[in-house]
Design a protein around this motif. Structure first.
Motif, PDB file in Angstrom:
ATOM      1  N   UNK A  53      35.856  31.067  37.524  1.00 52.48           N
ATOM      2  CA  UNK A  53      35.826  32.023  36.413  1.00 52.48           C
ATOM      3  C   UNK A  53      35.990  31.259  35.108  1.00 52.48           C
ATOM      4  N   UNK A  54      35.481  31.841  34.032  1.00 50.13           N
ATOM      5  CA  UNK A  54      35.535  31.191  32.740  1.00 50.13           C
ATOM      6  C   UNK A  54      36.773  31.566  31.946  1.00 50.13           C
ATOM      7  N   UNK A  55      36.927  30.993  30.739  1.00 46.36           N
ATOM      8  CA  UNK A  55      38.086  31.297  29.892  1.00 46.36           C
ATOM      9  C   UNK A  55      38.176  32.775  29.505  1.00 46.36           C
ATOM     10  N   UNK A  56      37.033  33.392  29.244  1.00 45.15           N
ATOM     11  CA  UNK A  56      37.041  34.805  28.873  1.00 45.15           C
ATOM     12  C   UNK A  56      37.577  35.689  29.992  1.00 45.15           C
ATOM     13  N   UNK A  57      37.092  35.451  31.214  1.00 45.10           N
ATOM     14  CA  UNK A  57      37.554  36.224  32.364  1.00 45.10           C
ATOM     15  C   UNK A  57      39.037  35.964  32.624  1.00 45.10           C
ATOM     16  N   UNK A  58      39.465  34.705  32.441  1.00 50.02           N
ATOM     17  CA  UNK A  58      40.875  34.373  32.655  1.00 50.02           C
ATOM     18  C   UNK A  58      41.757  35.088  31.632  1.00 50.02           C
ATOM     19  N   UNK A  59      41.329  35.123  30.392  1.00 50.59           N
ATOM     20  CA  UNK A  59      42.095  35.819  29.348  1.00 50.59           C
ATOM     21  C   UNK A  59      42.197  37.305  29.648  1.00 50.59           C
ATOM     22  N   UNK A  60      41.113  37.894  30.102  1.00 50.10           N
ATOM     23  CA  UNK A  60      41.121  39.324  30.431  1.00 50.10           C
ATOM     24  C   UNK A  60      42.066  39.624  31.594  1.00 50.10           C
ATOM     25  N   UNK A  61      42.073  38.749  32.611  1.00 53.25           N
ATOM     26  CA  UNK A  61      42.961  38.961  33.745  1.00 53.25           C
ATOM     27  C   UNK A  61      44.427  38.843  33.323  1.00 53.25           C
ATOM     28  N   UNK A  62      44.729  37.886  32.461  1.00 46.95           N
ATOM     29  CA  UNK A  62      46.103  37.743  31.981  1.00 46.95           C
ATOM     30  C   UNK A  62      46.557  38.990  31.230  1.00 46.95           C
ATOM     31  N   UNK A  63      45.650  39.570  30.458  1.00 42.05           N
ATOM     32  CA  UNK A  63      46.012  40.763  29.694  1.00 42.05           C
ATOM     33  C   UNK A  63      46.191  41.973  30.607  1.00 42.05           C
ATOM     34  N   UNK A  64      45.252  42.177  31.523  1.00 41.44           N
ATOM     35  CA  UNK A  64      45.264  43.372  32.358  1.00 41.44           C
ATOM     36  C   UNK A  64      46.337  43.294  33.445  1.00 41.44           C
ATOM     37  N   UNK A  65      46.509  42.111  34.046  1.00 39.41           N
ATOM     38  CA  UNK A  65      47.389  41.993  35.201  1.00 39.41           C
ATOM     39  C   UNK A  65      48.808  41.516  34.858  1.00 39.41           C
ATOM     40  N   UNK A  66      49.022  41.016  33.648  1.00 43.36           N
ATOM     41  CA  UNK A  66      50.359  40.513  33.296  1.00 43.36           C
ATOM     42  C   UNK A  66      50.902  41.182  32.037  1.00 43.36           C
ATOM     43  N   UNK A  67      50.203  41.010  30.924  1.00 49.06           N
ATOM     44  CA  UNK A  67      50.739  41.486  29.652  1.00 49.06           C
ATOM     45  C   UNK A  67      50.801  43.008  29.585  1.00 49.06           C
ATOM     46  N   UNK A  68      49.717  43.681  29.923  1.00 45.63           N
ATOM     47  CA  UNK A  68      49.678  45.137  29.824  1.00 45.63           C
ATOM     48  C   UNK A  68      50.692  45.815  30.759  1.00 45.63           C
ATOM     49  N   UNK A  69      50.778  45.431  32.049  1.00 46.50           N
ATOM     50  CA  UNK A  69      51.807  46.045  32.902  1.00 46.50           C
ATOM     51  C   UNK A  69      53.229  45.800  32.398  1.00 46.50           C
ATOM     52  N   UNK A  70      53.480  44.601  31.861  1.00 45.12           N
ATOM     53  CA  UNK A  70      54.820  44.307  31.347  1.00 45.12           C
ATOM     54  C   UNK A  70      55.150  45.175  30.144  1.00 45.12           C
ATOM     55  N   UNK A  71      54.182  45.349  29.251  1.00 39.55           N
ATOM     56  CA  UNK A  71      54.412  46.192  28.069  1.00 39.55           C
ATOM     57  C   UNK A  71      54.660  47.635  28.481  1.00 39.55           C
ATOM     58  N   UNK A  72      53.873  48.130  29.423  1.00 40.88           N
ATOM     59  CA  UNK A  72      54.033  49.517  29.862  1.00 40.88           C
ATOM     60  C   UNK A  72      55.371  49.729  30.568  1.00 40.88           C
ATOM     61  N   UNK A  73      55.756  48.773  31.422  1.00 39.65           N
ATOM     62  CA  UNK A  73      57.004  48.913  32.165  1.00 39.65           C
ATOM     63  C   UNK A  73      58.215  48.825  31.240  1.00 39.65           C
ATOM     64  N   UNK A  74      58.257  47.784  30.418  1.00 44.16           N
ATOM     65  CA  UNK A  74      59.400  47.607  29.515  1.00 44.16           C
ATOM     66  C   UNK A  74      59.418  48.696  28.449  1.00 44.16           C
ATOM     67  N   UNK A  75      58.248  49.021  27.895  1.00 47.04           N
ATOM     68  CA  UNK A  75      58.187  50.059  26.866  1.00 47.04           C
ATOM     69  C   UNK A  75      58.613  51.425  27.394  1.00 47.04           C
ATOM     70  N   UNK A  76      58.137  51.777  28.594  1.00 47.13           N
ATOM     71  CA  UNK A  76      58.541  53.059  29.171  1.00 47.13           C
ATOM     72  C   UNK A  76      60.016  53.111  29.488  1.00 47.13           C
ATOM     73  N   UNK A  77      60.546  51.995  30.002  1.00 49.22           N
ATOM     74  CA  UNK A  77      61.973  51.930  30.331  1.00 49.22           C
ATOM     75  C   UNK A  77      62.821  52.091  29.074  1.00 49.22           C
TER      76      UNK A  77
END
Length: 366
Positions: A53-77
């Motif tokens: 996979x390329x840099x673009x796909x890697x950046x998207x995976x980091x956002x969708x699978x790491x950053x976004x879930x963390x923001x939603x979990x911590x923000x909701x809590x």
């Protein structure tokens, strides 16, 4: 309400114990693999290293699978904590569930909720008996072991941990972890469970900090201004009960004293202002005990849940009380023409000195 809270506590405690075995949440350090909701949770770093996979796909995976879930979990809590404080602690936390259980057993043994209490916390219909001491100690050690092995299964495959334990072939590392973990958790359950909840738990501490920053967050309110205009009646009080006053608190549960103070599992003063209840876990035991004790004497309860405008009123009342008490705490300076004993002279602070200085400064500007 308490029955519903107990149901949530039992269900979440079972989830805490079974989550690793069901792969609902665990970090397998042998494979360096995170499991979540029964699936392998991968960021795709290996695919990126292999050029799949390329840099673009890697950046998207980091956002969708790491950053976004963390923001939603911590923000909701934190959003829940902003409104309801330590709701997680009082309704879900497995550790606090054990705190309440051990409090109950220790109270049966010696009448206290903690080994460090100076006075007993009597409960109606309960007579302390020494035969409960072995139960308290064994239960603390057993729960310490359960805690240690459960945390180990969050890091290693549960089938391997339990299989080796049952067959007596645990690795030296696993044995060291179990022995050390059991010792630490047993000591904490025996001696410092309340201290950990108040100051040692980061999850609880952050909930309290966020909750304290919101003057409209839910808090246990105390009807101090009974009889004054603008004070609403208790929303859950049955009709036909006589109004209660703060003076009735001393005799609400005779001969033991205040029922609400003895009901709080965290040893907090329920009738004080919010800043004195920093570690409140929103369990509602104080409100329930107030309702029961006052109803037994045909009076309305004085404790009630306050949220929104009512909670803001409690915060403003606390600030007014502090503003009134602050000047009274300082001694009034002596008049310059009347020296204090010992010949010392003090500078007078006249009542109109501040306004006069303000007018003088205003005139000087113009």
């Amino acid at each position: 309400m308490q029955r519903l809270r107990r149901t949530f506590q039992i269900a979440f405690f079972a989830l805490f114990l079974l989550a690793p075995a069901l792969n609902l949440l665990r970090l397998d350090i042998t494979e360096v693999q995170l499991w979540a909701l029964g699936q392998r949770w991968s960021l795709g770093i290996d695919d990126f290293r292999q050029g799949l996979i390329g840099p673009g796909e890697m950046t998207w995976r980091l956002f969708v699978r790491a950053l976004l879930p963390a923001i939603m979990l911590v923000g909701g809590f934190l959003a829940v904590a902003w409104r309801y404080g330590r709701l997680y602690c009082g309704w879900l936390c497995p550790h606090f569930s054990l705190v309440e259980l051990l409090n109950h057993v220790l109270q049966k043994a010696c009448g206290r909720l903690s080994l460090w209490d100076r006075k007993a916390t009597p409960r109606q219909g309960l007579t302390p008996r020494r035969r409960w001491w072995p139960v308290f100690v064994l239960l603390s050690v057993l729960m310490g072991f359960v805690w240690a092995i459960t945390l180990l299964t969050y890091l290693l495959p549960p089938a391997d941990v339990w299989g080796r334990l049952m067959s007596g072939t645990s690795t030296p590392g696993q044995l060291r972890f179990l022995v050390a973990g059991t010792a630490v958790f047993s000591a904490e359950f025996l001696l410092a469970r309340h201290l950990f909840c108040r100051f040692g738990c980061a999850v609880g501490l952050f909930q309290s900090l966020v909750w304290m920053a919101n003057p409209r967050g839910r808090v246990v309110g105390f009807s101090r201004d009974v009889g004054r205009q603008g004070v609403l009646a208790h929303p859950s009080a049955p009709s036909g009960l006589a109004p209660a006053t703060p003076a009735h608190c001393r005799s609400c549960d005779a001969p033991h004293g205040n029922a609400c103070d003895r009901a709080c599992p965290m040893h907090l003063p329920p009738r004080q202002f919010k800043r004195r209840k920093f570690s409140c876990v929103q369990c509602g035991l104080c409100v329930q005990s107030c309702e029961a004790s006052q109803a037994a004497q045909q009076r309305e309860p004085l404790l009630q849940w306050s949220i929104g405008v009512d909670a803001l009123r409690e915060s403003l009342r606390a600030r007014r009380t502090e503003a009134v008490d602050a000047p009274a705490a300082a001694p009034y300076p002596a008049h310059p023409t009347h020296p204090a004993p010992g010949g010392e002279k003090h500078t007078a602070v006249l009542p109109n000195a501040a306004p006069a200085a303000s007018h003088a400064a205003h005139a000087a500007e113009h």
